[in-house]
Design an enzyme around this catalytic site. Structure first.
Site, PDB file in Angstrom:
ATOM      1  N   GLU A 133     -24.112   5.244   7.289  1.00 29.11           N
ATOM      2  CA  GLU A 133     -25.333   5.682   6.613  1.00 29.11           C
ATOM      3  C   GLU A 133     -26.497   4.717   6.774  1.00 29.11           C
ATOM      4  O   GLU A 133     -27.641   5.067   6.454  1.00 29.11           O
ATOM      5  CB  GLU A 133     -25.061   5.927   5.120  1.00 29.11           C
ATOM      6  CG  GLU A 133     -24.652   4.689   4.329  1.00 29.11           C
ATOM      7  CD  GLU A 133     -23.150   4.474   4.266  1.00 29.11           C
ATOM      8  OE1 GLU A 133     -22.683   3.862   3.289  1.00 29.11           O
ATOM      9  OE2 GLU A 133     -22.440   4.924   5.204  1.00 29.11           O
ATOM     10  N   ASP A 173     -11.963  11.817  14.689  1.00 27.91           N
ATOM     11  CA  ASP A 173     -11.854  10.713  13.745  1.00 27.91           C
ATOM     12  C   ASP A 173     -12.110  11.193  12.318  1.00 27.91           C
ATOM     13  O   ASP A 173     -11.337  10.908  11.397  1.00 27.91           O
ATOM     14  CB  ASP A 173     -12.850   9.614  14.123  1.00 27.91           C
ATOM     15  CG  ASP A 173     -12.718   8.384  13.248  1.00 27.91           C
ATOM     16  OD1 ASP A 173     -11.806   7.582  13.483  1.00 27.91           O
ATOM     17  OD2 ASP A 173     -13.546   8.224  12.313  1.00 27.91           O
ATOM     18  N   GLU A 227       8.755   7.962  -6.432  1.00 24.75           N
ATOM     19  CA  GLU A 227       9.224   8.972  -5.494  1.00 24.75           C
ATOM     20  C   GLU A 227       8.104   9.557  -4.631  1.00 24.75           C
ATOM     21  O   GLU A 227       8.344   9.932  -3.481  1.00 24.75           O
ATOM     22  CB  GLU A 227       9.937  10.094  -6.250  1.00 24.75           C
ATOM     23  CG  GLU A 227      11.176   9.645  -7.007  1.00 24.75           C
ATOM     24  CD  GLU A 227      12.205   8.945  -6.119  1.00 24.75           C
ATOM     25  OE1 GLU A 227      12.235   9.210  -4.903  1.00 24.75           O
ATOM     26  OE2 GLU A 227      12.967   8.115  -6.642  1.00 24.75           O
ATOM     27  N   GLN A 243     -15.083  -4.734  11.111  1.00 19.28           N
ATOM     28  CA  GLN A 243     -15.131  -4.705  12.569  1.00 19.28           C
ATOM     29  C   GLN A 243     -16.021  -5.811  13.125  1.00 19.28           C
ATOM     30  O   GLN A 243     -15.705  -6.423  14.148  1.00 19.28           O
ATOM     31  CB  GLN A 243     -15.626  -3.343  13.056  1.00 19.28           C
ATOM     32  CG  GLN A 243     -14.619  -2.221  12.886  1.00 19.28           C
ATOM     33  CD  GLN A 243     -13.420  -2.358  13.807  1.00 19.28           C
ATOM     34  OE1 GLN A 243     -13.505  -2.926  14.897  1.00 19.28           O
ATOM     35  NE2 GLN A 243     -12.284  -1.826  13.368  1.00 19.28           N
ATOM     36  N   HIS A 289     -18.278   3.910  16.512  1.00 22.86           N
ATOM     37  CA  HIS A 289     -18.035   5.263  15.999  1.00 22.86           C
ATOM     38  C   HIS A 289     -19.264   6.089  16.335  1.00 22.86           C
ATOM     39  O   HIS A 289     -20.393   5.616  16.215  1.00 22.86           O
ATOM     40  CB  HIS A 289     -17.800   5.226  14.489  1.00 22.86           C
ATOM     41  CG  HIS A 289     -17.557   6.575  13.862  1.00 22.86           C
ATOM     42  ND1 HIS A 289     -16.739   7.527  14.434  1.00 22.86           N
ATOM     43  CD2 HIS A 289     -18.027   7.129  12.715  1.00 22.86           C
ATOM     44  CE1 HIS A 289     -16.713   8.605  13.651  1.00 22.86           C
ATOM     45  NE2 HIS A 289     -17.496   8.394  12.608  1.00 22.86           N
ATOM     46  N   SER A 328      18.435  10.007   4.856  1.00 21.52           N
ATOM     47  CA  SER A 328      19.703  10.719   4.643  1.00 21.52           C
ATOM     48  C   SER A 328      19.635  12.128   5.211  1.00 21.52           C
ATOM     49  O   SER A 328      18.548  12.677   5.445  1.00 21.52           O
ATOM     50  CB  SER A 328      19.998  10.793   3.147  1.00 21.52           C
ATOM     51  OG  SER A 328      19.057  11.654   2.507  1.00 21.52           O
ATOM     52  N   TYR A 373     -21.365  -7.979   9.984  1.00 25.22           N
ATOM     53  CA  TYR A 373     -20.239  -8.919  10.005  1.00 25.22           C
ATOM     54  C   TYR A 373     -19.212  -8.509   8.946  1.00 25.22           C
ATOM     55  O   TYR A 373     -18.728  -9.309   8.174  1.00 25.22           O
ATOM     56  CB  TYR A 373     -20.736 -10.345   9.769  1.00 25.22           C
ATOM     57  CG  TYR A 373     -19.742 -11.404  10.193  1.00 25.22           C
ATOM     58  CD1 TYR A 373     -19.483 -11.645  11.533  1.00 25.22           C
ATOM     59  CD2 TYR A 373     -19.053 -12.166   9.248  1.00 25.22           C
ATOM     60  CE1 TYR A 373     -18.567 -12.602  11.922  1.00 25.22           C
ATOM     61  CE2 TYR A 373     -18.145 -13.138   9.623  1.00 25.22           C
ATOM     62  CZ  TYR A 373     -17.899 -13.347  10.958  1.00 25.22           C
ATOM     63  OH  TYR A 373     -16.987 -14.306  11.349  1.00 25.22           O
ATOM     64  N   GLU A 425       7.201   5.129  -2.026  1.00 21.71           N
ATOM     65  CA  GLU A 425       8.032   5.268  -0.826  1.00 21.71           C
ATOM     66  C   GLU A 425       7.267   5.807   0.384  1.00 21.71           C
ATOM     67  O   GLU A 425       7.810   5.851   1.485  1.00 21.71           O
ATOM     68  CB  GLU A 425       9.242   6.162  -1.131  1.00 21.71           C
ATOM     69  CG  GLU A 425      10.195   5.524  -2.121  1.00 21.71           C
ATOM     70  CD  GLU A 425      11.540   6.214  -2.192  1.00 21.71           C
ATOM     71  OE1 GLU A 425      11.980   6.766  -1.161  1.00 21.71           O
ATOM     72  OE2 GLU A 425      12.154   6.203  -3.267  1.00 21.71           O
TER      73      GLU A 425
END
Length: 330
Positions: free
Chosen positions: A85, A192, A228, A29, A109, A253, A26, A232
């Site tokens: 695991e 994955d 920077e 997922q 998975h 830009s 629980y 961002e």
């Protein structure tokens, strides 16, 4: 190779509604699967350890909770949503003894099935339903009336209905609202893990750290380097997520776009690409899986050492100080 994308009209909701479904675990997922399926009219029970802190949480959410043994015995579709695991031990001790011919064993998975840590019996269906997003997003989008795209995979089809059941399960999660693609356990597992290591986690974090350190070593203030090279990143990724790289490049830009084309190959060199191929080789031949399981069996010693080291690096210390000023992000 073209793929088929399945939607609501391709799924039969009554298939999953006719089954007793056990959600083992629980966490991120697990809670999303259990709640979404329940809201879709599916008979769900959650299997947990008696001492699990999630027991009370799941009960408070209105779910039926029982031990893993009890849930596996009662259900005819068992979805394992535990850390990779732990799958083998829980499967062998608490799930396998209760599997009956005609049951469906499921996961989100393919690690343990693909690498052979779990060998299911020949008389059960084995499927995967893998939402391509974290559990909180799987739950939130379902509640909002949409969904997260899913992958489905069929490893063993004894009943002749394995694919239909997987699609029906994906419908119950809300996945068919967004779109479901069929692939294989091998492809899902290997792509994955590769994506996590080469791009999403290992690649991105190493790129950020290298950029940050390059500026700091050149004498620039760490705070400037953080903004920077780190802060961002989300702005750029959001633009790509919303409309692809074209959208991102339209939004930045001309200087930034010119720099994108000018400098990218200087960062991701042929040596970098060779490293990516080595990553993929280790994933494909099981080397990575073996190393991961060995560290798990050693109490996560290497993993915990790396976590402590990375959490105490200058980049993270600077980031914590700066983020503490982000009052708008609370």
């Amino acid at each position: 190779m073209a793929v088929t994308i399945y939607h609501d009209e391709d799924a039969n909701p009554e298939l999953i509604r006719s089954k007793k479904v056990a959600i083992i675990g629980y966490g991120s997922q697990g809670h999303a699967h259990a709640l979404n399926l329940t809201d879709s009219g599916v008979d769900v029970r959650v299997g947990l350890r008696k001492e699990s802190k999630s027991w009370a949480v799941a009960e408070e959410a209105g779910l039926k909770v029982m031990t893993v043994d009890e849930a596996a015995e009662e259900a005819d579709l068992i979805m394992i949503l535990l850390p990779d695991e732990t799958h083998k031990e829980v499967y062998e001790n608490q799930i396998a003894p209760h599997l009956k011919p005609g049951d469906t064993l499921a996961c989100a998975h393919g690690f343990n099935i693909h690498y052979g840590y779990i060998t299911p019996p020949d008389d059960v269906d084995v499927i995967m339903v893998a939402p391509k997003g974290p559990g909180h997003l799987v739950r939130r989008t379902y509640v909002e009336g949409s969904g997260v795209p899913d992958l489905i995979c069929i490893y063993q089809d004894v009943s002749g209905q394995a694919k239909d059941v997987a699609l029906s399960y994906a419908w119950g999660l809300g996945g068919t609202r967004a779109g479901v693609i069929e692939t294989t356990f091998q492809y899902e597992t290997e792509t994955d893990i590769f994506g996590e290591q080469a791009v999403l986690c290992g690649g991105v974090t190493s790129l950020i750290e290298a950029g940050f350190q390059t500026l700091v070593d050149a004498g620039y203030p760490p705070e400037m380097a953080y903004f920077e090279c780190y802060n961002e990143m989300k702005l750029i990724v959001d633009l790509m997520y919303e409309g692809g790289m074209e959208n991102m490049r339209k939004s930045i830009s001309n200087t930034a776009e010119f720099g994108d084309y000018y400098a990218g190959d200087l960062v991701i060199t042929e040596e970098s690409k060779a490293g990516m191929r080595k990553i993929l080789d280790d994933i494909q031949d099981g080397t990575f899986a073996k190393k991961f399981i060995e560290d798990c069996e050693n109490g996560h010693k290497w993993l915990l050492e790396q976590r402590a080291k990375e959490n105490d690096c200058e980049l993270e210390r600077v980031g914590r100080d700066i983020r503490s000023m982000f009052t708008w992000a609370d």
